[in-house]
Structures are given as C-alpha cells and as structure tokens.
Design an enzyme around this catalytic site. Structure first.
Site, PDB file in Angstrom:
ATOM      1  N   TYR A 124      70.911  48.432  -8.177  1.00  0.00           N
ATOM      2  CA  TYR A 124      71.130  46.986  -8.179  1.00  0.00           C
ATOM      3  C   TYR A 124      72.103  46.562  -9.279  1.00  0.00           C
ATOM      4  O   TYR A 124      72.295  45.381  -9.503  1.00  0.00           O
ATOM      5  CB  TYR A 124      69.804  46.248  -8.354  1.00  0.00           C
ATOM      6  CG  TYR A 124      68.936  46.279  -7.120  1.00  0.00           C
ATOM      7  CD1 TYR A 124      68.602  47.486  -6.521  1.00  0.00           C
ATOM      8  CD2 TYR A 124      68.451  45.112  -6.563  1.00  0.00           C
ATOM      9  CE1 TYR A 124      67.810  47.538  -5.396  1.00  0.00           C
ATOM     10  CE2 TYR A 124      67.658  45.147  -5.422  1.00  0.00           C
ATOM     11  CZ  TYR A 124      67.340  46.365  -4.854  1.00  0.00           C
ATOM     12  OH  TYR A 124      66.551  46.398  -3.740  1.00  0.00           O
ATOM     13  N   LYS A 191      61.733  59.817  -7.368  1.00  0.00           N
ATOM     14  CA  LYS A 191      62.198  60.830  -6.401  1.00  0.00           C
ATOM     15  C   LYS A 191      62.949  61.882  -7.215  1.00  0.00           C
ATOM     16  O   LYS A 191      64.107  62.226  -6.940  1.00  0.00           O
ATOM     17  CB  LYS A 191      63.092  60.146  -5.350  1.00  0.00           C
ATOM     18  CG  LYS A 191      63.488  61.016  -4.178  1.00  0.00           C
ATOM     19  CD  LYS A 191      62.395  61.225  -3.173  1.00  0.00           C
ATOM     20  CE  LYS A 191      62.836  62.192  -2.097  1.00  0.00           C
ATOM     21  NZ  LYS A 191      61.762  62.615  -1.194  1.00  0.00           N
ATOM     22  N   ASP A 225      58.243  58.662  -1.385  1.00  0.00           N
ATOM     23  CA  ASP A 225      57.910  58.730   0.043  1.00  0.00           C
ATOM     24  C   ASP A 225      56.421  58.976   0.237  1.00  0.00           C
ATOM     25  O   ASP A 225      55.763  58.352   1.066  1.00  0.00           O
ATOM     26  CB  ASP A 225      58.776  59.765   0.786  1.00  0.00           C
ATOM     27  CG  ASP A 225      59.041  61.025  -0.022  1.00  0.00           C
ATOM     28  OD1 ASP A 225      58.712  61.040  -1.221  1.00  0.00           O
ATOM     29  OD2 ASP A 225      59.567  61.992   0.548  1.00  0.00           O
ATOM     30  N   ASP A 249      61.460  47.289  -5.434  1.00  0.00           N
ATOM     31  CA  ASP A 249      61.714  46.221  -4.477  1.00  0.00           C
ATOM     32  C   ASP A 249      61.033  46.534  -3.141  1.00  0.00           C
ATOM     33  O   ASP A 249      60.323  45.704  -2.554  1.00  0.00           O
ATOM     34  CB  ASP A 249      63.240  46.094  -4.285  1.00  0.00           C
ATOM     35  CG  ASP A 249      63.631  44.802  -3.609  1.00  0.00           C
ATOM     36  OD1 ASP A 249      62.759  43.945  -3.415  1.00  0.00           O
ATOM     37  OD2 ASP A 249      64.818  44.655  -3.262  1.00  0.00           O
TER      38      ASP A 249
END
Ligand code: NAD
Length: 363
Positions: A124, A191, A225, A249
C-alpha cells in the site's frame, strides 16, 4: 474533562452514519465539542482541495477524529484519501475488533477477535510502475540484473517494502493492546515461506518482540492462507491477530464476515500522536441519502474512540444500547432482517433513535 473532536462526515452514506454516531455520543451527556471538517468531494468544492491542510491540522491539534467513509476519487492523483490521511498523520496501527452480537444473522457465534493491521507500508506504499512505461522497463532491467531472474515483458510492478522499524512498532502495539485489554494470545500472520525478505523480516521481528512478553501473552505464528482456513473453521481459537498491511486489509473483511457483515464492523487508525476512528465499510454511494443503511459500524467506531479517550462508562452505555437494540431485532435496518426487502426494517435514524432511547435508560 472536555474533549474536542474532529468530525469528518464523509461521502455517500458518510453524513448519515456520522450523524448517528454523533447523536449517540452526545446522548451519553459527555462534555465535548465537535470541530466539523471536510475531506473529499465536499472539500474540493468548498476549499479547493481533496485533503485540506486545515483538516489535518484539526486532527493533529485535537488528537482524535471520527471519520465517515470517503469515496475514492478517480483520476485525481490520490490513490486513496484514506491511505493519504493515514500516511499524513502516521496512523501506523489499524485496529479492527470483530465481536459477535446476539441477534445478528451470522454462521458463527461468540466471535471475539481483534485484527491489528500495519498501516504504513507494504504493497500500500503506492510505489508502482505502469506496464510499458520506459521507467518500468529500466527498473525491470535492473531487477533482472540484480536478481538473476527474468520478469515477463509487458509487466507492471508494485513494490512491497517491509521495514524492521514498522514491523517492530506494529507488533509491539499488538502485544501492548493485548496486555492492556486482558487478551491472552497474539498470532503473527505472514507468508514468510515465500516472501523471505519481507514477510520473513516481519516474522523475525514478531519472534523477537514476543520474547519480551513471553511470561504474559502467548505467541503463535500462522501462514496467511492457512489463517483464512482456520478463521473459517475455528475462529474461536484466535484472539489478537497482527498482520502486514495487505493481509490485514483482507483478513479484517473476512472477520467482518464472521460477525455478520460490514454493517457492524468498527475500526480505528492509531498513531503516536493522534487517532482516527472509522467504520470498516465504504461510502456505499448507491444508498446515499436514503436513510437506509446500518449505523452500527460507525456508532461502534465511536465507542472505540470513547475507550481511547478513557471514557469507558460512556462507551459501555452505547455498546450496551447497541447490543440491546440488535438483540431485540425490531428497530433495526434492512441488513439485520431475514430478507433484504423486509417491510419491518427501519431507517438509519430510527434505529439510532432506538439506541439513544436505551442510552437514556442506562444513564
Ligand atoms: P462499501 O463498503 O461502500 O459498500 C459495499 C456494500 O456493502 C454496499 O453496497 C452495501 O450493500 C454494503 N454496506 C456497506 N456499508 C453498509 C452499511 N453501513 N449498512 C448496510 N450495508 C452496508 O464498498 P464499495 O462499494 O467497494 O466502496 C464504495 C466507495 O467507498 C469506494 O469509493 C471505496 O473506495 C470507498 N471506501 C472507503 C472506505 C473508507 O472511507 N474507510 C472503506 C472502503 C471503501
């Protein structure tokens, strides 16, 4: 103590839901003064800027703001006004509690999660390079030279910076929040198995900061995930989640879904010096001026603001009143009803009136 609060009504449904929150806060009898400032389309029309400096000055001075949703302007140089506000005021922590309320139609019960999202960097940051632009092509050449990897021709590039400073800061914020709010566990979501140098750094910082709280707060790690699946299957096993910007988000919307949708999801953006409280939802332009949407998310954002101001009695009264009205299920907006066209649904202000009536009963 008298509080002075910046109020930004916002676009679309913003003015309606902000008004609802303002009315509820005033109904508690709290000694406060509002400074009404604008951002977005209205600001552009009245003061010639989408994000006027005087609005930012007002927030810096008052240290707290309650903000309605803003429509993201298209083709104005601003990627998002919300992101611009967060960056201008260094509101590095986005806090989004997800709590079940009895009477809300949801597949889940007894959810009580808090999402702590890093707000200042990651994908972002707005550092992007457009496909086929000469600068992009130069950058691609350099990246290929340094990484010894190929990037396909006609690619766009978005940069994902994750710093030690911002990671430590948000993780410490999550642990401090957990400590001061009687929470038992913080889960760092990442991740790092794929993005070793960005998410890997975030995870390393999480492990280091967690060590300082080892005797007080449980620390866990989860790959993003897998976290999605866990939240759908076993949401009650989680407590405080801390995440880099993008995952935060996405996961906070997932958590809003667990508790019954955007209509009740509240949020806060907190920095060292000031804080801006706002609903998770956007400006829902199609409902603008219809007195139809759910005011709860914005009212509960006001509750978060009152807690931030240490006005816990007033915050409790409003939260109790919201809970009672939702539990009774009579004077509620369409999204709380079994069908979207339920004729017994009431409008935004009528639901707010019912909440205010309860606030007066508790006073
Ligand atoms: P949105 O959240 O505005 O609306 C999506 C849908 O969610 C609505 O059509 C409606 O069905 C439902 N919804 C939202 N708020 C509701 C409420 N209070 N009560 C009942 N139903 C509600 O998302 P969008 O349509 O993707 O975005 C519209 C605009 O808002 C865009 O310009 C977007 O960039 C902006 N936005 C702003 C913020 C913010 O200011 N913090 C956040 C998200 C989106």
């Amino acid at each position: 103590m008298k509080h002075k609060i910046t109020l930004i009504p916002g676009d679309g449904i913003g003015p309606e839901v902000s008004r609802a929150a303002k009315r509820c806060i005033e109904a508690t009898g709290l000694d406060l003064e509002w400074e009404i400032m604008s951002v977005g389309q209205e600001a552009l029309e009245t003061v010639g800027s989408l994000l006027p400096e005087e609005t930012l000055t007002s927030i810096r001075k008052n240290k707290v703001a309650l903000k309605g949703p803003l429509t993201t302007p298209i083709g104005t140089g601003f990627r998002s006004l919300n992101v611009a506000i967060r960056q201008a005021l260094d509101l590095f922590a986005c806090l989004r509690p997800a709590k079940s309320y009895m009477g809300v139609r949801s597949r889940y019960k007894d959810i009580d999660l808090v999402v702590v999202r890093e707000n200042s960097e990651d994908l972002y940051s707005g550092i992007e390079f457009e496909v086929d632009n000469p600068d992009t092509n130069k950058l691609i050449e350099k990246i290929e030279e340094y990484s010894k990897k190929k990037i396909r021709t006609h690619s766009g590039i978005s940069i994902k910076p994750i710093s030690k400073y911002a990671s430590e800061r948000i993780i410490r914020f999550a642990f401090e929040y957990a400590l001061s709010n009687g929470r038992r566990k913080v889960t760092a979501v990442h991740k790092a198995n794929i993005m070793k140098f960005t998410d890997g750094l975030f995870l390393k910082c999480a492990r280091e900061v967690a060590a300082d709280y080892a005797d007080k707060i449980i620390f866990e790690e989860a790959i993003v995930d897998n976290m999605c699946m866990q939240l759908v299957q076993r949401p009650n096993e989680y407590d405080v989640l801390v995440l880099p910007n993008l995952y935060g988000d996405i996961i906070s919307d997932l958590c809003a879904g667990l508790i019954g949708g955007l209509g009740i999801a509240a949020g806060a953006n907190i920095g060292e010096n000031c804080a801006v409280f706002e609903a998770v939802h956007g400006s829902a332009p199609k409902y603008k001026g219809l007195d139809k949407v759910n005011p709860t998310a914005m009212i509960l954002s006001g509750v978060l603001m009152l807690r931030h101001l240490h006005e816990n009695d007033c915050a409790d009264k409003i939260e109790q009143a919201v809970k009672a009205v939702i539990r009774e299920g009579k004077t509620v907006t369409y999204d709380f009803k079994p069908t979207r066209n339920d004729p017994t649904a009431v409008g935004t202000q009528e639901m707010t009136d019912a909440i205010i009536k309860k606030i007066h009963e508790y006073s």
